[in-house]
Motif scaffolding. Structure first.
Motif, short mmCIF file in Angstrom:
data_model
loop_
_atom_site.label_atom_id
_atom_site.label_comp_id
_atom_site.label_asym_id
_atom_site.label_seq_id
_atom_site.Cartn_x
_atom_site.Cartn_y
_atom_site.Cartn_z
N ASN A 106 3.68 -5.13 1.81
CA ASN A 106 3.57 -4.72 0.42
C ASN A 106 2.87 -3.36 0.36
N ALA A 107 3.55 -2.35 -0.18
CA ALA A 107 3.01 -0.99 -0.19
C ALA A 107 1.73 -0.87 -1.02
N GLN A 108 1.45 -1.85 -1.85
CA GLN A 108 0.21 -1.83 -2.62
C GLN A 108 -1.00 -2.23 -1.78
N HIS A 109 -0.76 -3.09 -0.79
CA HIS A 109 -1.88 -3.72 -0.07
C HIS A 109 -1.91 -3.43 1.42
N GLY A 110 -0.82 -2.97 2.01
CA GLY A 110 -0.79 -2.78 3.45
C GLY A 110 -0.76 -4.12 4.16
N VAL A 111 -1.26 -4.13 5.40
CA VAL A 111 -1.28 -5.37 6.18
C VAL A 111 -2.25 -6.36 5.54
N GLU A 112 -1.74 -7.55 5.23
CA GLU A 112 -2.53 -8.57 4.55
C GLU A 112 -2.83 -9.73 5.50
N VAL A 113 -3.56 -10.70 4.95
CA VAL A 113 -3.93 -11.87 5.75
C VAL A 113 -2.70 -12.56 6.32
N GLY A 114 -1.70 -12.80 5.47
CA GLY A 114 -0.50 -13.48 5.93
C GLY A 114 0.21 -12.73 7.04
N THR A 115 0.18 -11.39 6.95
CA THR A 115 0.82 -10.58 8.00
C THR A 115 0.15 -10.84 9.34
N GLU A 116 -1.18 -10.85 9.34
CA GLU A 116 -1.92 -11.05 10.58
C GLU A 116 -1.64 -12.41 11.18
N LEU A 117 -1.63 -13.45 10.33
CA LEU A 117 -1.43 -14.81 10.85
C LEU A 117 -0.02 -15.00 11.39
N ILE A 118 0.96 -14.45 10.69
CA ILE A 118 2.35 -14.57 11.17
C ILE A 118 2.53 -13.78 12.47
N TRP A 119 1.86 -12.64 12.56
CA TRP A 119 1.98 -11.82 13.77
C TRP A 119 1.52 -12.59 15.01
N ASN A 120 0.53 -13.42 14.88
CA ASN A 120 0.06 -14.20 16.02
C ASN A 120 1.18 -15.08 16.58
N PHE A 131 9.17 -3.31 10.96
CA PHE A 131 8.30 -3.31 9.77
C PHE A 131 9.04 -2.63 8.63
N ALA A 132 8.95 -3.22 7.45
CA ALA A 132 9.56 -2.64 6.26
C ALA A 132 8.48 -2.55 5.17
N ILE A 133 8.04 -1.34 4.88
CA ILE A 133 7.06 -1.16 3.81
C ILE A 133 7.82 -1.21 2.49
N PRO A 139 3.76 1.48 -9.10
CA PRO A 139 2.78 2.49 -9.51
C PRO A 139 1.55 2.56 -8.60
N LYS A 140 1.19 1.43 -7.98
CA LYS A 140 0.01 1.40 -7.12
C LYS A 140 0.37 1.48 -5.64
N ALA A 141 1.60 1.84 -5.34
CA ALA A 141 2.02 1.93 -3.93
C ALA A 141 1.25 3.04 -3.23
N ASN A 142 0.85 2.74 -1.98
CA ASN A 142 0.18 3.75 -1.15
C ASN A 142 0.81 3.68 0.24
N PHE A 143 1.88 4.45 0.41
CA PHE A 143 2.63 4.39 1.66
C PHE A 143 1.77 4.80 2.85
N ASP A 144 1.03 5.88 2.72
CA ASP A 144 0.25 6.38 3.86
C ASP A 144 -0.81 5.37 4.29
N ALA A 145 -1.46 4.72 3.33
CA ALA A 145 -2.47 3.71 3.67
C ALA A 145 -1.81 2.49 4.33
N SER A 146 -0.64 2.13 3.83
CA SER A 146 0.08 0.99 4.43
C SER A 146 0.50 1.31 5.85
N LEU A 147 0.99 2.53 6.06
CA LEU A 147 1.38 2.96 7.41
C LEU A 147 0.18 2.93 8.35
N GLU A 148 -0.95 3.42 7.87
CA GLU A 148 -2.16 3.44 8.70
C GLU A 148 -2.61 2.03 9.05
N SER A 149 -2.50 1.11 8.10
CA SER A 149 -2.92 -0.28 8.37
C SER A 149 -2.03 -0.92 9.42
#
Length: 707
Positions: A106-120, A131-133, A139-149
């Motif tokens: 989600n471009a608003q939040h970047g890597v979230e809790v669910g992402t981390e758990l599924i990645w395991n 990965f698909a951002i 309006p609250k999308a932050n692509f650069d922050a999501s990419l960095e996360s």
């Protein structure tokens, strides 16, 4: 319907946290390919994927849903998965048959809790990842922050393929670094216009393109030589290098899109067609004895069942992947686990609840059939002359337990049958009746998971049920020897009852010497079904108790061991010496000596300093570094003993031994402490003494309950 071969089939899993847009993207992919004329919306409860009533009630996915689309002569099988850890069973079974995972961010939040758990779990399966951002138009999308996360959590293998020119509300263009083209979308989304990269973006795009070329080259020696020779790679060579990197888990391509407004989904679908590995590219599936199952059309027909659903008014729907050969309508295959022949009278491709009949499916494809009598999830279907079993999916252990009670006595039997059906659909729901606890126990992944089961019982099967905390399977034993006698005498007209038993009991441990106080005339060494042993000695001298009454005394002892004197729990690790007694020539019988043996054992047990044991579980808690202190503090309040720690990326693994009594609803507490960022596994380790204050309280509660 067109039949696709293994080279033109791609199986993808849509993964990601809740609200990352998986269901919406699946809808867009089907629309983009022209398989549906109108896109549904989660809010309108009319999507192909989330079609179950419970999903409409909750507004998010609960089940993994199979769909398909066709894109430029390729078939893409899509499985939309839930985003919550409680439904990890759906995710695990999907990962087993998917060839590539598409992880939505989600471009608003970047890597979230669910992402981390599924990645395991992704790491366990070592499947290629894209990965698909998503939602870059928010309006609250932050692509650069999501990419960095993404790069922070998953390292430099995360490889940028494209970036949005203007993320946020005005988003309408993507710079593609593989094709070095700008895709500009109309306001309503859909087919983009292909344009040259704007001059002001040229420097950035060229720099990122060169990084992508280097990333593609470093995965193959021949490509690296070409790169050194030419200073670059062409598009086909880059695709080849990226595919090799994905297979080796060294490249995780990153795309950007708006699933809701159909911007960028077609480009990603093209990449899935041209680059993402398919079943034919993957490491072969394995049999239980470690042999490879080659994904080829001319091989024997081998189907692996990864999911089962019970559909009202339809019956059992069985989902399978064709691992080898071709499956045809009307074929007969053997269920290897049961040995029964199954008739595949119907074959389907599933798009949510819609079924599309097909005549055959070839290796690498995913399909479904109806009304198989014997076949369940994890079963193998194969020809009669082939002895083969596919390795099973290893589902996670349950993390929460409850006792289930039907409020109406007439529903008791039906409750067991229905829970068995629910287990067929979701193997992470475990059900068993505990004779020891006298409770029907259900085990799930978390409270939400359990609430879904309760919803099914009440709304689908119309059962009024109650979930309560389950009892703990304690064990009782003794700490010193004790001797006693008991006389059972009863006269009620006619033949009476008489039996007297002298008995000594003492704690048992492996390797202890034989008794010296009494002569041993006979010995029974009994491995108890609930663990531990009973050693029963016949030490009778002079025939004071007839030999034929010894089995009755043993039976009386065993009955009391099944409901211990202290708390009613099973008794273990005791040896008993019957060394004296009396009998009556007329009134002595089996029942007399059974009662005398039972009561003598009970009285001796109370005098032998009884000790209560509790089940201890080995735990591994996966927790982010910064939250480790809070989790350890909580564990210590649960009487846990910390055994050690390991490191796994940015996570710590806390290893501890914890009493089962303290694990009730622990997953709920852990999620609260860590905002859902931690998870744990547990398995039975041993029995250990209960602290004396807890033992006294449990014994007192038992006495009051008995009274």
């Amino acid at each position: 319907m067109k039949v696709f071969d293994a080279k033109h089939i791609k199986n993808i899993a849509l993964l990601g946290s809740a609200k990352s847009g998986k269901t919406t993207l699946a809808e867009t992919m089907l629309f983009e390919a022209g398989l549906i004329n109108r896109r549904g919306a989660v809010e309108d409860k009319n999507t192909i994927s989330d079609y179950h009533e419970i999903e409409h009630d909750r507004g998010n996915s609960v089940y993994a849903t199979s769909m398909h689309t066709e894109w430029r002569d390729y078939k893409i099988n899509i499985i939309d998965t839930p985003g919550l850890d409680d439904f990890i069973g759906e995710i695990v079974s999907t990962l087993r048959v998917a060839d590539t995972g598409v992880m939505l961010i989600n471009a608003q939040h970047g890597v979230e809790v669910g992402t981390e758990l599924i990645w395991n779990y992704m790491e366990q399966f070592q499947k290629p990842v894209i990965f698909a951002i998503n939602q870059v138009d928010h309006p609250k999308a932050n692509f650069d922050a999501s990419l960095e996360s993404i790069k922070q959590h998953f390292g430099n293998s995360a490889t940028l393929m494209q970036y949005p020119l203007n993320p946020g509300e005005g988003f309408n263009a993507i710079i593609d670094l593989l094709k070095m083209t700008m895709y500009k979308f109309p306001p309503q989304g859909g087919k983009p216009e292909k344009l040259p990269i704007p001059e002001e973006e040229a420097e950035k795009a060229n720099r990122l393109h060169n990084e992508l070329v280097e990333k593609a080259a470093e995965n193959d020696e021949e490509l690296m030589e070409l790169y050194f020779e030419k200073g670059t790679l062409d598009e086909d060579e880059m695709r080849q290098g990226l595919k090799i990197g994905m297979l080796n888990h060294q490249v995780f391509p990153i795309f950007c899109l708006s699933g809701k407004n159909d911007m960028g989904s077609g480009r990603m679908m093209g990449f899935i067609d041209n680059v993402a590995p398919g079943a034919i590219d993957m490491v072969p599936e394995k049999t239980e004895d470690g042999n490879d199952i080659e994904c080829k059309i001319d091989g024997p027909t081998i189907l692996f069942v990864f999911k089962t659903m019970i559909v009202p008014n339809l019956g059992k729907v069985t989902f399978f992947k064709v691992l080898s050969g071709t499956v045809q309508q009307g074929m007969e295959l053997v269920d290897h686990q049961t040995g029964n022949v199954e008739h595949l009278n119907q074959l389907f491709i599933m798009d949510g609840k819609d079924r599309h009949p097909v005549d055959k499916l070839e290796a690498g494809d995913i399909g479904a059939t109806l009304k198989l009598k014997f076949t369940e999830t994890n079963h193998t279907l194969r020809p009669k002359n082939l002895d083969i079993t596919v390795q099973s999916i290893q589902f996670p252990e349950p993390r929460i337990r409850a006792a289930v009670i039907a409020k109406s006595k007439s529903d008791h039997e039906k409750l067991g049958e229905v829970l068995h059906k629910i287990h067929q659909e979701d193997p992470t729901v475990e059900v068993n009746f505990s004779k020891e606890l006298k409770q029907l126990i259900i085990s799930c992944q978390g409270e939400l998971h359990m609430s879904i089961v309760k919803w099914q019982l009440e709304n689908i099967y119309h059962l009024d049920v109650e979930f309560i905390s389950p009892r703990v399977p304690y064990r009782e034993t003794i700490q010193k020897e004790a001797a006693t006698s008991y006389r059972h005498k009863k006269q009620s007209g006619g033949a009476g009852q008489f039996g007297e038993v002298f008995m000594k009991i003492e704690p048992y441990y492996e390797g202890m010497a034989e008794p010296k106080d009494f002569p041993v005339r006979g010995k029974d060494e009994i491995e108890l079904p609930w663990g531990g042993k009973l050693i029963f000695y016949n030490c009778i001298v002079g025939g004071v108790i007839d030999q034929r009454f010894l089995p009755a005394i043993l039976k009386g002892v065993m009955e009391k061991m099944e409901e211990g004197p202290l708390t009613g729990s099973y008794v273990r690790d005791i040896r008993v010496m019957v060394h004296d007694g009396k009998m009556h020539p007329v009134d002595s019988n089996d029942i007399s000596f059974k009662i005398a043996g039972m009561m003598a054992f009970k009285n001796a047990f109370i005098d032998a300093n009884p000790k209560l044991l509790e089940p201890i579980y080995d735990m591994e808690v996966l927790v982010p570094d910064e939250l480790m202190g809070d989790v350890m503090t909580d564990l210590q309040t649960r009487r846990s003993i910390i055994m050690g720690m390991d490191t796994k990326g940015s996570y710590q693994i806390i290893k501890a031994k914890t009493p089962l009594a303290e694990l009730d609803k622990y997953i709920t507490s852990l999620r609260s402490i860590t905002q859902g960022r931690a998870s744990f596994t547990s398995k039975f380790s041993e029995y250990a003494p209960v602290p004396m204050d807890i033992q006294k309280k449990l014994a007192q509660d038992y006495v009051e309950h008995e009274d």
